[in-house]
Design a protein around this motif. Structure first.
Motif: not given
Length: 128
Positions: A65-86
């Motif tokens: 168990r850690h006192t840290f967890d995921f943070t929004p300062s690191w993220s997956f960046f996805v270029d979506c092919a269409s508005g529907e996919e997004q």
């Protein structure tokens, strides 16, 4: 270089299954589970490797168990092919999570969103 997601509380398998289900190239490549008598919870993910949106990602259920967890300062960046996919990715990934920036035109992109999913992993969804 690869991304590594370390989960606490046994969420690695649920997260990995969600992520591979959302992308056409999604696939679980390898899974090694914690065994009886080892440090982690028996049957949880010791180390897994999966592919989603062109990325090969490692994942694990941390036995510590850690006192840290995921943070929004690191993220997956996805270029979506269409508005529907997004819109589909936004709906699936934001369910049970948090919207940091709703789908909108922010000037740097005609349509962009930033979310933290139910596992607290951060995603930027871009429509170029």
């Amino acid at each position: 270089m690869r991304s590594f997601l370390m989960f606490q509380g046994g969420d690695a398998e649920k997260a990995m299954n969600l992520y591979v289900s959302l992308f056409d190239d999604g696939e679980i490549l390898d899974v090694i589970r914690w065994q009886k008598g080892e440090q982690g919870a028996e049957g949880s993910i010791k180390l897994a490797r999966f592919r989603a949106a062109g990325q090969c990602v490692l994942a694990s259920d941390s036995p510590i168990r850690h006192t840290f967890d995921f943070t929004p300062s690191w993220s997956f960046f996805v270029d979506c092919a269409s508005g529907e996919e997004q819109e589909r990715l936004f709906a699936e990934l934001s369910a049970g999570g948090e919207t940091l920036m709703p789908l909108d035109d922010y000037g740097f992109s005609k349509r962009f969103a930033w979310i933290s999913d139910r596992f607290r992993v951060s995603w930027q969804l871009n429509l170029s």
